[in-house]
Scaffold this motif. Sequence first.
Motif, PDB file in Angstrom:
ATOM      1  N   MET A  85      69.240 104.501 -43.847  1.00 46.69           N
ATOM      2  CA  MET A  85      68.708 103.125 -43.844  1.00 46.69           C
ATOM      3  C   MET A  85      67.609 103.015 -42.826  1.00 46.69           C
ATOM      4  N   ASP A  86      68.164 103.675 -41.545  1.00 47.30           N
ATOM      5  CA  ASP A  86      67.119 103.602 -40.352  1.00 47.30           C
ATOM      6  C   ASP A  86      65.873 104.431 -40.601  1.00 47.30           C
ATOM      7  N   GLU A  87      66.059 105.590 -41.405  1.00 46.58           N
ATOM      8  CA  GLU A  87      65.054 106.453 -41.743  1.00 46.58           C
ATOM      9  C   GLU A  87      64.021 105.619 -42.607  1.00 46.58           C
ATOM     10  N   LEU A  88      64.450 105.105 -43.800  1.00 48.99           N
ATOM     11  CA  LEU A  88      63.650 103.912 -44.301  1.00 48.99           C
ATOM     12  C   LEU A  88      62.745 103.227 -43.630  1.00 48.99           C
ATOM     13  N   ARG A  89      63.540 102.335 -42.857  1.00 50.96           N
ATOM     14  CA  ARG A  89      63.004 101.310 -41.984  1.00 50.96           C
ATOM     15  C   ARG A  89      61.668 101.688 -41.196  1.00 50.96           C
ATOM     16  N   ALA A  90      61.974 103.272 -40.582  1.00 56.16           N
ATOM     17  CA  ALA A  90      60.874 103.931 -39.972  1.00 56.16           C
ATOM     18  C   ALA A  90      59.906 104.339 -40.731  1.00 56.16           C
ATOM     19  N   LEU A  91      60.099 104.700 -42.041  1.00 59.47           N
ATOM     20  CA  LEU A  91      58.920 104.947 -42.958  1.00 59.47           C
ATOM     21  C   LEU A  91      58.193 103.793 -43.490  1.00 59.47           C
ATOM     22  N   ALA A  92      58.494 102.528 -43.324  1.00 54.82           N
ATOM     23  CA  ALA A  92      57.767 101.382 -43.844  1.00 54.82           C
ATOM     24  C   ALA A  92      56.467 101.144 -43.164  1.00 54.82           C
ATOM     25  N   VAL A  93      55.420 100.872 -43.787  1.00 59.53           N
ATOM     26  CA  VAL A  93      54.012 100.703 -43.200  1.00 59.53           C
ATOM     27  C   VAL A  93      53.602  99.169 -43.695  1.00 59.53           C
TER      28      VAL A  93
END
Length: 195
Positions: A128-136
């Motif tokens: 979930m942290d990875e997804l948060r980091a990928l958001a633009v």
Amino acid sequence: MKSVLLYLHGFNSSPGSAKAQQMAAWVAEHRPDIEVAIPAQPNTPAAAWSAIEQVIADLKARHGSALRLGAVGSSLGGFMATRVSELHGCRAALINPAVRPHELLCDYLGPQTNPYSGERYELLPGHMDELRALAVPVCAPERLWVLQQQEDEVLDYRKALDEYRFARLSLECGGDHAFTGFERYPAQIIRFLGL
């Protein structure tokens, strides 16, 4: 110019998904000049993004400045296609796109089996942290076309309406997460992408 369609499948999906295959079949029949890339993405977010970036890097290495890229993404693939559009300056069609997937997929934490590949893995809080980091942030909404059906049983369509409020939008009553009647759209998508 070399036109390339990059199709990004969703969570626990594969290049064998119905929409990916419908898109590829339409292109093969009507626009065989377009190269179609449908990468099999790893099941976890950072690894999936790394694979997508590698595909784009390979396309740029092969076609150089002649590359004309367009992306299509379904569900979580729509989230990834938004990132592709923002980082690579291309147009993207988003089909029932996932918005804030780090919130949505919290409900799916734990053991998973990809129904297409049979691969087993575990979805962890770190993903979930990875997804948060990928958001633009959506800074160029004119490059995006959102195709949304109101009866999507997985995603709340109103979140997409808010997130992509300045993008082109096609909102249909009824439907489902798989996007009922997708076969009506490939020609329009290719025109929108400019391929």
